[in-house]
Enzyme design. Structure first.
Site, PDB file in Angstrom:
ATOM      1  CE  LYS A   1      -1.742   1.705   3.857  1.00 35.54           C
ATOM      2  NZ  LYS A   1      -1.776   2.865   4.050  1.00 35.54           N
ATOM      3  CG  ASN A   2       2.452   2.643   3.537  1.00 35.63           C
ATOM      4  OD1 ASN A   2       1.362   2.721   3.298  1.00 35.63           O
ATOM      5  ND2 ASN A   2       3.137   2.500   4.649  1.00 35.63           N
TER       6      ASN A   2
ATOM      7  CB  CYS B   1      -4.191  11.748  12.216  1.00 38.88           C
ATOM      8  SG  CYS B   1      -3.748   9.687  12.265  1.00 38.88           S
TER       9      CYS B   1
ATOM     10  NE  ARG C   1       0.328  10.176  10.599  1.00 47.80           N
ATOM     11  CZ  ARG C   1       0.159   8.864   9.874  1.00 47.80           C
ATOM     12  NH1 ARG C   1      -0.968   8.452  10.248  1.00 47.80           N
ATOM     13  NH2 ARG C   1       0.959   8.440   9.208  1.00 47.80           N
TER      14      ARG C   1
ATOM     15  CG  ASP D   1       3.142   1.169   9.361  1.00 44.83           C
ATOM     16  OD1 ASP D   1       2.715   2.152  10.222  1.00 44.83           O
ATOM     17  OD2 ASP D   1       3.366   1.521   8.406  1.00 44.83           O
TER      18      ASP D   1
ATOM     19  NE  ARG E   1      -7.094   4.053   5.865  1.00 42.55           N
ATOM     20  CZ  ARG E   1      -6.108   4.531   6.755  1.00 42.55           C
ATOM     21  NH1 ARG E   1      -6.384   4.602   8.156  1.00 42.55           N
ATOM     22  NH2 ARG E   1      -4.893   4.923   6.456  1.00 42.55           N
TER      23      ARG E   1
END
Ligand code: UD1
Length: 429
Positions: free
Chosen positions: A22-23, A126, A131, A316, A408
């Protein structure tokens, strides 16, 4: 709202195909704004964040066609995206969209480089901390952008286009590195980014930009030297394997016991995490097709881990590792150094019987004999999947509410786990 029901206690056995990251997929899609030609991206994961970004890019005028299923295991659904930003019709990225996904803020640099102007909403609050975007703006100013903030929007202009510059980040930021890297590849002259993030997804984007015509030295290091091109061209690029998905499933197998091969996983992308897993007593083996993870019989040894930018232990994977440590044979310590508020999973893990004490940025986890199923609430993407791991370990039934966070970032999570023997199902509506 969908929920996920898990009955814990099943070992995982078999193989799991690892999806595209995803990233990496998100900034690669954003790179399409830099060229009027077609950018073809293969192995794009089918995720809510990818689909939302597709909508945002369409707003700017990007034409997107999706085709094909990639070769490999039949159940894999990596897709091929053809993106073409022949004309940018709108340089505004509105609040309604940017507030739903922080990475969409990264359109700022490319729009500015290509069109000389952009108006992009500030991402807003967030769940995992404040952030800010100061580093993004600092970097773009070094490339000649004039920046104002008005009514929650960043209004950026570069009369006569962006030029090269020297950007020295005081702190490592993945997003700010992406933003400046993307913009500088279409800026006049040379840009040097110092203290750049070294996450593999940045290397993947840099390699794609090279295919598009930018000259980039230092890929994979903390100093990137970019010679911008007057015009970037189309390219074909395949999204690299998702190291966070890889680490998540590796931890899940450690948690339940069993023997699973993570197909297409690349061990060099998550060495620190695999080292931590090895310390817990899990067998980690590189195979021709990926990584094999096995745990048979013996318990989990406690570990001490601190999150760090790449190549350190990824933030993560922090929540997932914590879930594993809840039943370790002793006390583990996990320190979160990247985000100040990334411990929302702690309270939910406690509902399953975990014993975790929080002091500032440090969690002390005392291993308990076992977890017990309970209703829990998903809070953010990685926290949600830590609850899935805990539920797979727990005795009895766990109902996870608000699972849209999982969609997501995890492609076919339930299918991938249930094929390996997990008792997991989605209840829709
Ligand atoms: C990216 C990843 C996310 C991961 C994170 C850290 C994507 C889509 N997201 O997020 O999954 O958890 O990297 O590895 O790739 N910061 C500032 N000023 C800025 C920008 C960031 O102070 O202008 C701070 C942040 O608040 C945070 C730290 O820097 O404390 C790291 O954030 P950053 O690396 O930018 O994370 P993201 O790019 O948002």
């Amino acid at each position: 709202m969908d929920r996920i029901r898990i009955v814990g206690g099943q070992r995982l056995n078999g193989s799991i195909p690892i999806s595209g990251a995803k990233n990496a997929a998100l900034p690669l899609m954003i790179a399409s704004l830099l060229t009027p030609d077609r950018l073809t991206l293969k192995n794009v994961p089918n995720l809510a964040d990818v689909n939302l970004l597709a909508r945002i890019l369409r707003n700017h005028g990007v034409d997107l066609a999706v085709d094909g299923k990639r070769a490999g295991p039949a159940h894999h659904i990596g897709e091929t995206f053809h993106l073409c930003a022949r004309d940018i019709v709108d340089t505004v990225a509105p609040y309604e969209m940017v507030s739903r996904m922080r990475a969409s803020f990264w359109v700022l640099g490319p729009l500015l480089a290509r069109c000389g102007q952009a108006k992009v909403s500030l991402p807003g609050g967030c769940a995992i901390g404040t952030r800010p975007v100061d580093l993004h703006l600092m970097g773009l100013k070094e490339l000649g952008a004039e920046i104002d903030i008005e009514a929650g929007y960043v209004i950026a202009k570069a009369r006569g286009g962006l030029h090269g510059g020297r950007v020295v980040f005081p702190k490592v930021s993945v997003g700010a590195t992406h933003n400046v890297l993307l913009a500088s590849s279409l800026a006049r002259g040379e840009t040097v980014i110092e203290n750049a993030a070294r996450e593999p997804e940045i290397g993947d984007v840099a390699e794609c930009l090279v295919k598009m015509g930018a000259k980039i030295e230092g890929i994979g290091t903390s100093t990137l030297r970019i010679q911008g091109a007057d015009r970037l061209e189309g390219a074909v690029h395949s999204v690299l394997a998702d190291r966070i998905e890889t680490g998540t499933f590796a931890i899940a197998v450690a948690a339940t016991g069993g023997d699973v091969t993570l197909e297409g996983a690349r061990p060099e992308l998550l060495k620190t995490a695999l080292d931590a897993l090895t310390k817990t007593g899990v067998e980690v083996q590189t195979t021709n097709s990926g990584i094999r993870i096995a745990r048979n019989g013996h318990g989990i040894e406690p570990v001490t881990v601190e999150t760090q930018p790449f190549p350190g232990f990824p933030t993560d994977l922090q929540a997932q590792l914590m879930a594993l440590m809840t039943t370790a044979k002793g006390t583990s310590v996990i320190r979160e150094t990247i985000f100040e508020n990334r411990f929302m999973h702690v309270q939910e893990l406690a509902r399953l019987g975990a014993d975790i004490q929080l002091h500032g940025d440090t969690a002390t986890i005392k291993g308990v004999k076992g977890l017990t199923g309970a209703p829990v609430m998903a809070t953010d993407l990685r926290a949600s999947v830590s609850l899935v791991i805990a539920a797979l370990m727990a005795e009895g039934e766990t109902m996870i509410n608000r699972v849209y966070h999982l969609d997501r970032g995890f492609e076919q999570l339930e299918q991938k786990l249930s094929r390996c023997g997990a008792q997991i199902e989605r209840l829709t509506g």
